[in-house]
Design an enzyme around this catalytic site. Structure first.
Site, PDB file in Angstrom:
ATOM      1  CG  ASP A 208      24.765  11.814 -14.066  1.00 26.26           C
ATOM      2  OD1 ASP A 208      24.017  12.779 -13.840  1.00 26.26           O
ATOM      3  OD2 ASP A 208      24.794  11.209 -15.157  1.00 26.26           O
TER       4      ASP A 208
ATOM      5  CG  ASP B 143      -0.256  -0.129   2.519  1.00 20.77           C
ATOM      6  OD1 ASP B 143       0.979  -0.351   2.511  1.00 20.77           O
ATOM      7  OD2 ASP B 143      -0.924  -0.013   3.560  1.00 20.77           O
TER       8      ASP B 143
ATOM      9  CG  ASP C 271      21.714  15.143 -16.580  1.00 24.13           C
ATOM     10  OD1 ASP C 271      22.337  14.550 -15.685  1.00 24.13           O
ATOM     11  OD2 ASP C 271      21.501  14.655 -17.704  1.00 24.13           O
TER      12      ASP C 271
ATOM     13  CE1 TYR D 195      31.300   6.752 -17.930  1.00 24.74           C
ATOM     14  CE2 TYR D 195      31.224   6.588 -20.337  1.00 24.74           C
ATOM     15  CZ  TYR D 195      30.870   7.242 -19.162  1.00 24.74           C
ATOM     16  OH  TYR D 195      30.096   8.378 -19.223  1.00 24.74           O
TER      17      TYR D 195
ATOM     18  CG  HIS E 247      27.435   7.855 -23.031  1.00 26.86           C
ATOM     19  ND1 HIS E 247      27.468   9.232 -23.081  1.00 26.86           N
ATOM     20  CD2 HIS E 247      28.398   7.498 -22.150  1.00 26.86           C
ATOM     21  CE1 HIS E 247      28.400   9.685 -22.254  1.00 26.86           C
ATOM     22  NE2 HIS E 247      28.993   8.644 -21.689  1.00 26.86           N
TER      23      HIS E 247
ATOM     24  CG  HIS F 172      21.999   5.500 -16.643  1.00 25.64           C
ATOM     25  ND1 HIS F 172      20.985   5.538 -17.569  1.00 25.64           N
ATOM     26  CD2 HIS F 172      22.719   6.618 -16.856  1.00 25.64           C
ATOM     27  CE1 HIS F 172      21.099   6.644 -18.304  1.00 25.64           C
ATOM     28  NE2 HIS F 172      22.143   7.311 -17.898  1.00 25.64           N
TER      29      HIS F 172
ATOM     30  CG  HIS G 165      17.369  11.293 -20.971  1.00 23.05           C
ATOM     31  ND1 HIS G 165      17.502   9.956 -20.763  1.00 23.05           N
ATOM     32  CD2 HIS G 165      18.506  11.843 -20.474  1.00 23.05           C
ATOM     33  CE1 HIS G 165      18.663   9.695 -20.164  1.00 23.05           C
ATOM     34  NE2 HIS G 165      19.282  10.839 -19.967  1.00 23.05           N
TER      35      HIS G 165
ATOM     36  CD  GLU H 201      24.971  15.139 -17.654  1.00 22.43           C
ATOM     37  OE1 GLU H 201      25.121  14.364 -16.686  1.00 22.43           O
ATOM     38  OE2 GLU H 201      24.024  15.074 -18.451  1.00 22.43           O
TER      39      GLU H 201
ATOM     40  CG  HIS I 132      20.137  14.204 -22.529  1.00 24.68           C
ATOM     41  ND1 HIS I 132      19.541  14.986 -21.573  1.00 24.68           N
ATOM     42  CD2 HIS I 132      21.147  13.562 -21.880  1.00 24.68           C
ATOM     43  CE1 HIS I 132      20.137  14.803 -20.400  1.00 24.68           C
ATOM     44  NE2 HIS I 132      21.133  13.950 -20.561  1.00 24.68           N
TER      45      HIS I 132
ATOM     46  NE  ARG J  88      27.670  10.557 -17.011  1.00 21.91           N
ATOM     47  CZ  ARG J  88      27.621   9.346 -16.480  1.00 21.91           C
ATOM     48  NH1 ARG J  88      28.356   8.352 -16.986  1.00 21.91           N
ATOM     49  NH2 ARG J  88      26.857   9.085 -15.435  1.00 21.91           N
TER      50      ARG J  88
ATOM     51  CD  GLU K 279      25.092  13.216 -20.562  1.00 20.51           C
ATOM     52  OE1 GLU K 279      25.398  12.374 -19.717  1.00 20.51           O
ATOM     53  OE2 GLU K 279      23.923  13.574 -20.773  1.00 20.51           O
TER      54      GLU K 279
HETATM   55  N1  GLY Z   1      21.775  11.559 -15.713  1.00 17.44           N
HETATM   56  C1  GLY Z   1      21.544  10.791 -16.854  1.00 17.44           C
HETATM   57  C2  GLY Z   1      22.201  11.356 -18.018  1.00 17.44           C
HETATM   58  O1  GLY Z   1      23.195  12.032 -17.876  1.00 17.44           O
HETATM   59  O2  GLY Z   1      21.758  11.250 -19.115  1.00 17.44           O
HETATM   60 MN    MN Z   2      22.640  13.722 -19.092  1.00 19.98          MN
HETATM   61 MN    MN Z   3      23.621  12.994 -16.048  1.00 21.65          MN
END
Ligand code: GLY
Ligand code: MN
Ligand code: MN
Length: 475
Positions: free
Chosen positions: A304, A75, A315, A419, A387, A287, A398, A438, A391, A436, A415
């Site tokens: 991130d 619940d 972001d 890796y 990647h 992620h 996104h 960003e 975005h 990364r 970003e």
């Molecule tokens: N935080 C997810 C991305 O950077 O797209």
């Molecule tokens: Mn992002």
């Molecule tokens: Mn991000």
């Protein structure tokens, strides 16, 4: 006498001011509420509805549902979040609602209208458990929509949807629960809408609605920019506080707590997405949200995390040396990512293609990985940078957008990342390094505007910030 004259002229001034306020020529001194005073104004949503209407085809109608409530377990539900398209168009943040927008005014039960909103009704018992509801009157007052009805009335709407040439409809969800006792819940609204339009199914179209709204949401209005900038500022300040406090005794979840403390303390309602806080081997998982590992010296930590403020999310990613100092190899790899990111940001210019920042970043990463001896074939870059670079950003992390040419007024992320998980075909010294960087960038008529630019980013800036005294270290 002089006193008497002054009193009379004061009274005249007050009288004139009063008349001007009543006539709407002077703003009345509005009392600040104890709640948020900087929500998107009703006029913003009205303008967005009109902008959608302008894009709709002649003789069409749009039906936009909000999100279902989502169950976590038994619940306990997740905190409710309205559908971004729906929120954008009307500002209503409660569940079980549907908005209808007509291209041309319709006369329904002798009322001429270009839009109708169905919302959940007031209910004293429910409200004492789950919070206050606006109800139809509250919506009229707060959101400025005239034709608002309780959701149980949607079924009785006397409108033949099949007389329209096109029915724009938001996408259907597959996780809507049926409250058998509520004929106005989202499950019923969707079912009733289906029944009303099943005779002319071919006119229903959700793809076009998404496309029209993506074009609108891609360009941020000044009101949206205020909220997005606030989300980004809160995010930068919170990352700073993490940098000042992080040390090798901590866990990923403690690092997460530090950054998210800043979000909540500064008014963010929620992280815009689950915070990604990955140390060592976890820095290589794009992620990663488990955030349970103990940190070690001399690992890198990818953070991130973005605050959401009144629906708009930041972001931002920074990669930190857990002990406060980058090793020589960490710095060498970091500088490749940084150079790639700066090359990407340089391409964030109006009329460039959406992919230009990515292509620029890829070229730098290819050269950098070759020069460090990590790859020998340029195209092998994709093993370590797998990647996209950008975005759109806004109500969704996104966000909706057209992915064509970059347009002034849109905000995108830049970003790039590298890796190198354990077992990669390169010198072991690079293993378990994930980096990364960003930032959130506003496309303008001229130079890119890096909205998160105040946050330390070069290795020198990061090390300097990490040497500062954070709240946990203060005596
Ligand atoms: N935080 C997810 C991305 O950077 O797209
Ligand atoms: Mn992002
Ligand atoms: Mn991000």
């Amino acid at each position: 006498m002089k006193y008497f004259q002054t009193m009379i002229s004061k009274r005249i001034l007050l009288l004139v001011a009063g008349i001007l306020i009543v006539c709407g020529l002077l703003p009345a001194q509005t009392k600040k509420s104890d709640y948020d005073n900087d929500m998107l104004p009703a006029q913003f949503h009205a303008d967005r509805r009109q902008a959608l209407r302008d894009k709709m085809e002649p003789n069409s109608v749009a039906v936009i549902f909000t999100n279902p409530e989502r169950n976590r377990s038994n619940d306990v539900d997740f905190k409710y979040s309205p559908a971004p398209d729906f929120y954008y168009l009307c500002g209503y943040t409660e569940p079980n609602a549907v908005l209808i927008i007509f291209k041309e005014k319709q006369t329904i039960d002798s009322i001429s209208t270009s839009e109708i909103l169905y919302v959940q009704p007031r209910n004293a018992t429910e409200e004492s458990w789950t919070g206050r509801r606006l109800g139809t009157e509250g919506v009229k007052k707060q959101l400025g929509i005239v034709n608002v009805y309780g959701n149980v009335n949607f079924d009785a709407l006397s409108l033949n949807f099949c007389t329209f040439d096109k029915i724009y409809q938001s996408e259907s969800y597959n996780d809507v629960r049926d409250d058998q006792n509520d004929k106005g819940d989202l499950y019923s609204l969707i079912k009733q809408c289906k029944e009303k339009t099943d005779f002319c199914k071919s006119k229903r179209n959700s793809f076009s609605l998404r496309t029209l709204l993506a074009a609108l949401r891609e360009i941020k209005t000044p009101e949206e920019m205020m909220l997005l900038k606030k989300a980004i500022d809160i995010t930068c300040d919170s990352h700073k506080e993490l940098m000042r406090n992080l040390d090798t005794s901590m866990t990923e979840y403690q690092a997460q707590a530090l950054v998210e403390f800043g979000f909540s303390f500064n008014g963010s309602e929620y992280p815009g997405y689950p915070s990604i806080v990955g140390g060592g081997e976890n820095s290589c998982i794009l992620h990663y949200v488990t955030n349970r590992k103990k940190l070690h010296n001399p690992e890198l930590l990818v953070v991130d995390a973005g605050a959401e403020y009144h629906g708009y999310t930041a972001d931002v990613t920074r990669t930190l040396p857990v002990n406060g100092k980058f090793t020589k190899d960490q710095k060498a790899l970091y500088d490749v990512v940084l150079k790639a990111q700066l090359a990407g940001i340089k391409q964030c210019r109006k009329d460039n293609n959406f992919r230009d920042p990515h292509n620029a970043a890829v070229e730098v990463v290819k050269k950098g990985l070759i020069s460090l001896g990590i790859i020998t074939e340029p195209n092998d870059f994709a093993k370590y940078f797998f990647h996209g670079t950008s975005h759109y950003l806004g109500l969704d992390v996104h966000d909706a957008g057209t992915y064509g040419k970059l347009k002034a007024g849109s905000v995108i992320t830049v970003e790039p990342g590298i890796y190198i998980p354990e077992g990669s075909s390169c010198d072991k010294k690079w293993w378990n390094m994930g980096i990364r960087i960003e930032d959130d960038v506003l496309i303008t008529e001229g130079e890119p505007d890096v909205l998160s630019g105040k946050l330390a980013k070069t290795t020198e800036e990061v090390e300097k910030m990490m040497a500062e005294e954070g709240i946990l270290k203060k005596k």
